[in-house]
Design a protein around this motif. Structure first.
Motif, PDB file in Angstrom:
ATOM      1  N   GLN A  97       0.582  -6.682   3.010  1.00  0.00           N
ATOM      2  CA  GLN A  97      -0.340  -7.728   3.430  1.00  0.00           C
ATOM      3  C   GLN A  97      -0.194  -8.952   2.509  1.00  0.00           C
ATOM      4  O   GLN A  97       0.046  -8.812   1.317  1.00  0.00           O
ATOM      5  N   ILE A  98      -0.366 -10.130   3.110  1.00  0.00           N
ATOM      6  CA  ILE A  98      -0.297 -11.357   2.317  1.00  0.00           C
ATOM      7  C   ILE A  98      -1.581 -11.507   1.511  1.00  0.00           C
ATOM      8  O   ILE A  98      -2.681 -11.540   2.069  1.00  0.00           O
ATOM      9  N   SER A 137       0.850  -1.196   0.000  1.00  0.00           N
ATOM     10  CA  SER A 137       0.000   0.000   0.000  1.00  0.00           C
ATOM     11  C   SER A 137       0.879   1.237   0.000  1.00  0.00           C
ATOM     12  O   SER A 137       2.073   1.179   0.300  1.00  0.00           O
ATOM     13  N   ASN A 138       0.259   2.372  -0.316  1.00  0.00           N
ATOM     14  CA  ASN A 138       0.979   3.636  -0.377  1.00  0.00           C
ATOM     15  C   ASN A 138       0.748   4.512   0.853  1.00  0.00           C
ATOM     16  O   ASN A 138       1.166   5.673   0.875  1.00  0.00           O
TER      17      ASN A 138
END
Length: 233
Positions: A107-108, A100-101
């Protein structure tokens, strides 16, 4: 005692004379290197192809890859590829992350399983169709196509003969320029780096047959020979 000493001295002197003559003989020689090349049309293609499957868990990803790999091996077998010409490799399972930014840790998202299959296609005419079938049946990884010659020895032998002829021609030229004549060949050797290294020259252009475009082009078989040739008296 003096007799033994004198005999020992004489033997040593004779040995020095022999060594000196050998050194003189070695100095009166021409050392050359010859090279030979033979252009050959390849008659075999080595294809490394495989599958990559994503799944929510490791077992699901591995099962999907195994299923697709089994299908690829069946296609190769049905096309007449012998078991000795197929080999699986690079079986790998890794975690698939989503980044994510917003500064949150990744996250898996699941797992990715890959497996590669190397196939020797000894019939180049059918290679484009077989490769097309493999891609259509789920192969989504291609690590290249390498063209080769099944029986390298006769071409390598011819390259070696040409290398010797090249070396003899060079020696004759050098002798003529130096105003001397050549004698016997004293030594013939082949560098460790020699041995018919194959340098494929491939043209990836449209093939006439249906399937994946392939063109084998030409392959150069080369050899290097070192010669030491006596300078005649």
């Amino acid at each position: 005692m003096r007799f033994l000493t004198a005999m020992t001295t004489a033997i040593c002197l004779m040995g020095n004379v022999v060594m000196a003559e050998g050194a003189a003989l070695h100095s009166r020689a021409i050392t050359v290197q010859g090279s030979g090349q033979v252009a050959v049309t390849p008659d075999m293609a080595v294809v490394t192809i495989g599958v990559e499957t994503r799944g929510p868990n490791a077992a699901n990803a591995m099962a999907g890859t195994s299923e697709k790999m089994t299908a690829l091996m069946e296609i190769a077998a049905n096309a007449g590829v012998e078991p000795r010409d197929t080999q699986t490799s690079q079986l790998n399972l890794r975690t698939d992350y989503v980044h994510s930014n917003n500064g949150q840790p990744p996250q898996i998202a699941g797992y990715i399983a890959t497996n590669m299959l190397t196939i020797r296609l000894r019939d180049l005419d059918s290679a484009p169709q077989i490769l097309d079938q493999l891609v259509s049946s789920g192969a989504n990884q291609l690590h290249g196509v390498q063209f080769s010659v099944q029986d390298m020895k006769p071409h390598l032998d011819e390259a070696r003969r040409l290398a010797v002829a090249d070396a003899l021609e060079k020696a004759a030229l050098y002798a003529l320029a130096a105003g001397v004549e050549t004698g016997d060949v004293l030594r013939i050797s082949e560098p460790q780096s020699s041995g018919g290294g194959a340098y494929p020259m491939m043209r990836m252009e449209m093939a006439a047959s249906a399937g994946v475009p392939m063109a084998a082009g030409e392959q150069e078989i080369s050899a290097q020979i070192n010669l030491v040739i006596e300078i005649a008296d």
